[in-house]
Write a protein that holds these residues in place. Sequence first.
Motif, short mmCIF file in Angstrom:
data_model
loop_
_atom_site.label_atom_id
_atom_site.label_comp_id
_atom_site.label_asym_id
_atom_site.label_seq_id
_atom_site.Cartn_x
_atom_site.Cartn_y
_atom_site.Cartn_z
N LYS A 72 0.88 -1.17 0.00
CA LYS A 72 0.00 0.00 0.00
C LYS A 72 0.92 1.22 0.00
O LYS A 72 1.80 1.35 0.84
N MET B 135 -1.93 6.04 -0.13
CA MET B 135 -3.14 5.29 0.23
C MET B 135 -3.34 5.28 1.74
O MET B 135 -4.45 5.48 2.24
N MET C 292 -6.47 6.43 4.09
CA MET C 292 -7.11 5.51 5.04
C MET C 292 -7.19 6.14 6.43
O MET C 292 -8.21 6.06 7.11
N ASP D 199 -9.72 8.99 6.33
CA ASP D 199 -11.06 8.42 6.19
C ASP D 199 -11.53 7.84 7.53
O ASP D 199 -12.67 8.05 7.96
N ASN D 200 -10.62 7.12 8.18
CA ASN D 200 -10.96 6.57 9.50
C ASN D 200 -11.30 7.67 10.51
O ASN D 200 -12.18 7.50 11.34
N ARG E 273 -15.13 7.23 10.26
CA ARG E 273 -15.23 5.98 11.00
C ARG E 273 -14.87 6.13 12.48
O ARG E 273 -14.53 5.14 13.14
N ARG F 58 -12.38 7.16 14.11
CA ARG F 58 -11.02 6.95 14.65
C ARG F 58 -10.31 8.31 14.65
O ARG F 58 -9.48 8.60 13.79
N HIS G 21 0.37 -3.12 23.43
CA HIS G 21 -0.75 -3.58 22.59
C HIS G 21 -1.20 -4.99 22.98
O HIS G 21 -2.39 -5.23 23.19
N ARG H 229 -6.08 -6.09 25.77
CA ARG H 229 -7.34 -6.83 25.92
C ARG H 229 -7.54 -7.33 27.37
O ARG H 229 -8.66 -7.41 27.85
N THR I 225 0.06 1.02 15.70
CA THR I 225 -0.33 0.24 16.87
C THR I 225 -1.24 1.07 17.77
O THR I 225 -2.20 0.55 18.37
N ASN J 114 -8.83 1.07 18.26
CA ASN J 114 -9.91 0.20 17.79
C ASN J 114 -10.42 -0.71 18.90
O ASN J 114 -11.62 -0.86 19.10
N ILE J 115 -9.47 -1.32 19.61
CA ILE J 115 -9.85 -2.25 20.68
C ILE J 115 -10.68 -1.52 21.72
O ILE J 115 -11.73 -2.00 22.17
N ASN K 17 -14.11 -0.53 20.32
CA ASN K 17 -14.94 -1.74 20.18
C ASN K 17 -15.36 -2.30 21.54
O ASN K 17 -16.28 -3.10 21.61
N ARG L 99 -10.73 -7.70 12.33
CA ARG L 99 -10.43 -7.51 13.75
C ARG L 99 -10.45 -6.04 14.14
O ARG L 99 -10.93 -5.67 15.21
N ARG L 100 -9.94 -5.16 13.29
CA ARG L 100 -9.97 -3.73 13.62
C ARG L 100 -11.40 -3.25 13.82
O ARG L 100 -11.66 -2.38 14.64
N ASN L 101 -12.31 -3.83 13.07
CA ASN L 101 -13.71 -3.41 13.19
C ASN L 101 -14.44 -4.10 14.33
O ASN L 101 -15.44 -3.59 14.82
N ASP L 102 -14.00 -5.30 14.68
CA ASP L 102 -14.81 -6.14 15.56
C ASP L 102 -13.91 -6.91 16.53
O ASP L 102 -13.17 -7.81 16.13
N GLU L 103 -14.01 -6.55 17.80
CA GLU L 103 -13.19 -7.20 18.83
C GLU L 103 -13.64 -8.62 19.12
O GLU L 103 -12.84 -9.46 19.53
N LYS M 249 -1.00 -12.50 18.62
CA LYS M 249 -0.70 -11.47 19.60
C LYS M 249 -1.35 -10.14 19.22
O LYS M 249 -1.98 -9.47 20.04
N LYS M 250 -1.17 -9.75 17.97
CA LYS M 250 -1.62 -8.43 17.55
C LYS M 250 -3.10 -8.39 17.21
O LYS M 250 -3.76 -7.38 17.41
N SER N 181 -0.72 -5.72 -4.58
CA SER N 181 -1.38 -4.49 -4.14
C SER N 181 -2.90 -4.62 -4.24
O SER N 181 -3.62 -4.18 -3.34
N ASN O 140 -4.24 -7.01 -1.45
CA ASN O 140 -4.35 -6.30 -0.18
C ASN O 140 -5.62 -5.47 -0.12
O ASN O 140 -6.31 -5.42 0.90
N ARG P 92 -8.82 -6.05 2.41
CA ARG P 92 -9.29 -5.03 3.35
C ARG P 92 -10.79 -4.78 3.18
O ARG P 92 -11.51 -4.62 4.16
#
Lengths: 549, 549
Positions: A433, A437, A441, A444-445, A449, A451, A493, A497, A518, A524-525, A528, B20-24, B68-69, B302, B305, B309
């Motif tokens: 990316k 780009m 992103m 936009d977030n 969105r 963020r 990070h 959780r 990160t 995000n976490i 969410n 995952r970023r959208n939904d924990e 982990k991430k 590219s 990816n 997403r």
Amino acid sequence: MKIVIIGAVAGGTSAAAKARRNDEDAEIKIYDMDYDISYSGCGLPYYIGEEIQDRDELTPRNAAFFKKKYNVDVFRRHEVLKINTENKVLTIKNLDTDDVFDESYDKLVIATGAKPIVPNIEGAEKSNVFYLRNVRQADKIKEYILSHKPKSAVIVGTGFIGLEMTENLKKLGIEVTLVERLNQVTPGLDSDMAAYVEKYLKSKDINLILGDSVAALKGETLVNEVALESGKVLNTDFVIMSIGVKTNTELARNAGIDLGAKGSIRVNTKMMTNIEDIYACGDCTESFSVINKKPLYRPLGSTANKMGRIAGDQLTGGNLEFRGILGTGIFKVFDMAVAQTGLTEKEAQSEGFDTVVCHNIKPDKPAYYHGKEMVIKAVADKNTGKLLGVQIVGYTGVDKRIDVFVTAITFGAKAEDLFHLDLAYAPPFSTTKDPVMYTGMILDNAINRGRELITPKELNGLRKAGNDVTVIDTRVSRQYEEAHVENAINIPHAQVRNKIDELDKEKVVVTYCNKGVTGNAVQNILINNGFKKVYNISGGHKNYKAQTK
Amino acid sequence: MKIVIIGAVAGGTSAAAKARRNDEDAEIKIYDMDYDISYSGCGLPYYIGEEIQDRDELTPRNAAFFKKKYNVDVFRRHEVLKINTENKVLTIKNLDTDDVFDESYDKLVIATGAKPIVPNIEGAEKSNVFYLRNVRQADKIKEYILSHKPKSAVIVGTGFIGLEMTENLKKLGIEVTLVERLNQVTPGLDSDMAAYVEKYLKSKDINLILGDSVAALKGETLVNEVALESGKVLNTDFVIMSIGVKTNTELARNAGIDLGAKGSIRVNTKMMTNIEDIYACGDCTESFSVINKKPLYRPLGSTANKMGRIAGDQLTGGNLEFRGILGTGIFKVFDMAVAQTGLTEKEAQSEGFDTVVCHNIKPDKPAYYHGKEMVIKAVADKNTGKLLGVQIVGYTGVDKRIDVFVTAITFGAKAEDLFHLDLAYAPPFSTTKDPVMYTGMILDNAINRGRELITPKELNGLRKAGNDVTVIDTRVSRQYEEAHVENAINIPHAQVRNKIDELDKEKVVVTYCNKGVTGNAVQNILINNGFKKVYNISGGHKNYKAQTK
């Protein structure tokens, strides 16, 4: 038809060439005061720094060339003293012979350019105080360096020319001190981006004096001391004054031609002035912003060429029209590239936009392909999502990204559009990316969105205003211990959780990591998991740290 | 919710990370057949060529990282044997233990990618015939080179991988012979642009065999002879087969999922297949053209990816939608950069467009700043003036220009728009007018201002059809005498105005110079003097000469 053009550098010669391409029969004459014509003003610092070895490279086209190729007569060393708009006659003086004569025109183009600002201070006219605008001035600097072998220079002003000269003098082994009136270098950038340039200049052993001005230039025949307003005195072997330019528009003003921004000649999109059959182009001419259509004066060779071509087309019945500029600029200082286009955050806010900004720190290529990190600051309009401007500081690949942003902004791109660009990817050229780009992103977030980002400056403001903010350093403990944002707690990070229950979901939380990725993951976490207000620091700790002087 | 993803390279891992970023809370599992996951396929040639020293750079993210991430479970060496779409269950085999088990899903993502095409010929499976797609295959090539110290290689196919491997093997001191079925290299380019690449490859001592195919790979245990269809036999120490890829879509097809172009999985803009709750992304998935919305299969990291997403966002209630691709590609071979986006001339014509093309030959920077010439071939639609596609062959600055074109085409730019772009100019980065702007000017002149171009191929066609054409070489006599277009007469630019009366204004005239600029100047003079039909050779004598093999 007889076309007369005043000025034979970028704008005037472009107008002449385009007029001839359209019209074989017109008589075309150009008058210019200078010795040299059609030179590359932007190449002058590199001529002094000996990147350009041969003086002729700066002036590839002489009067004979224009006669032979375009059937255009160019008269050097001729000053137009007066424009008689009633009977369409110019009064012209031959500067070599002092002869004065009249010249009629059917259509006139004013391309008189601009001249360096000479400050009204003691010593400003001394022979080792240099102003760099034309080839003769560059010659003088070269001659001085050759004959006097100076060890030190003071450069006043930190725009393009000031910083390009810094590099080129340093390469010749001359110690450079930069003096800037503002509290930052590179007035075209927001101060948080200028901070990166300042750190880099210091790493190159440039003596940087910000927030100070020259009070006087002292010395017997030659300047050897620069006295600053603060009382500080700098010893120096010579001075370069690069504090901006002033339009050469007295002639136009005396002829009743309307002037606009910073005394530049006001024109319509056909490059016509308010007086019939008189056109203007180049550095003496007003431009306007693509973004808000407001008048703008941003003299640059590329814009001068563009204006000249349009004037030449219009003179000869063409239909090309000027569409305005974004005020794009780029310069190199040592290995650093600095570019900007459109509005800065400060400009956008003063124009009344509700801004969203991000600092995106990314390599231009994979590490194994010698990728180097750049910082992209992008400014968007929160209400429309449209990009308003971009500033980039980096090393390689900066010019590519700024040009992609220029193109996107020209076509009215929204932040969300950038992710969808099918940019060219292969390891020697980009990351999977592209940084462009990612910039889209992140914005936009933030815009669409939830963020949200917070700049280091905004975070400091929030805290100073007495807000209780939980700042979470999401990096591993070793990094946290090395340096962290004031009063930040450390929750890496991978542990977030498990520690969510220890945090107050009602409080404002600010996350960060090194560059932002990160920090965003943890943001995000938290979101969410029901946290009410979570910001991620724009550009992370790297950007935070860069802002501390 | 339980999300299962099949495939853990670019598309699959992007989908997982975004989900995952959208939904924990979602459970996310990825199954992949391979040993290595999330690797940089595009980096493999550079790993073999030792540009990448450390194998770990190819696979920066392992299963532990994803756990982990992202709290995502990745299972390597697991083959999904069957998708039961009725009860939403997968049958999976552990390739290490041969255990077979069932796994249910709420939402499924198919990101099974593509595999190299293995031709159906004798010897195609021999151990020194290599196919480069994943890290293990790269390891095998490296090991073979280390253990056998080969002196020569035959590479079959001249796409990205074929030419990138050419460079990387040559750097290791291995003699390379390239075999290509077509009569040109680089199938993604028009043949007139491929001609530049061919000449360059020859200058690098690459043995180039065009218009021929491999009939058999011969040898006892190892291949040591490549027999071509023409009867020619090449001795070699090993073979790299890079003749394209084939989608891994048997699993999807067996589950009743609709396939499209080249057997790729058909999806809508939300990356949904025809079966509810089943998504697809990456190299197994069909794309579509930004220009004409038609299906397109162009597997690239590219794009994978990007699709991943979007799938990840849609899986978790997001609203990102795929906007299609331009089929942009770029590769480097030695110091040459080759890029293309949108439609080639051939493709545009077969799509029914009335095309205008230009070959714009310009340096990326001033000569004193080490500028190097590039050839930009641009294709536009004569009726709308819109850009349809661009191909560039050059050295430095190619990636920048292609990305500016990509951005312009994405926003529906017309040729005439390019001149107005306020691109960033300073000598270390560009010329006063950027090559992109010149491209727009040349096309605009051809489309809207009667300055028509003729390609070398079209000129030959015109003459072969028996047309009487006056071809004028506008260069100085010395250049004309060195080499010129067949039957051209020599009238240098500076003499044209005096010789106009000797020429027939009713006849078709074709002008040219070295690269096109002076040819255009003479074209202007002739048109302005009443000549009926004047073409200028696109790209001038340089481009004409490049087309002769």
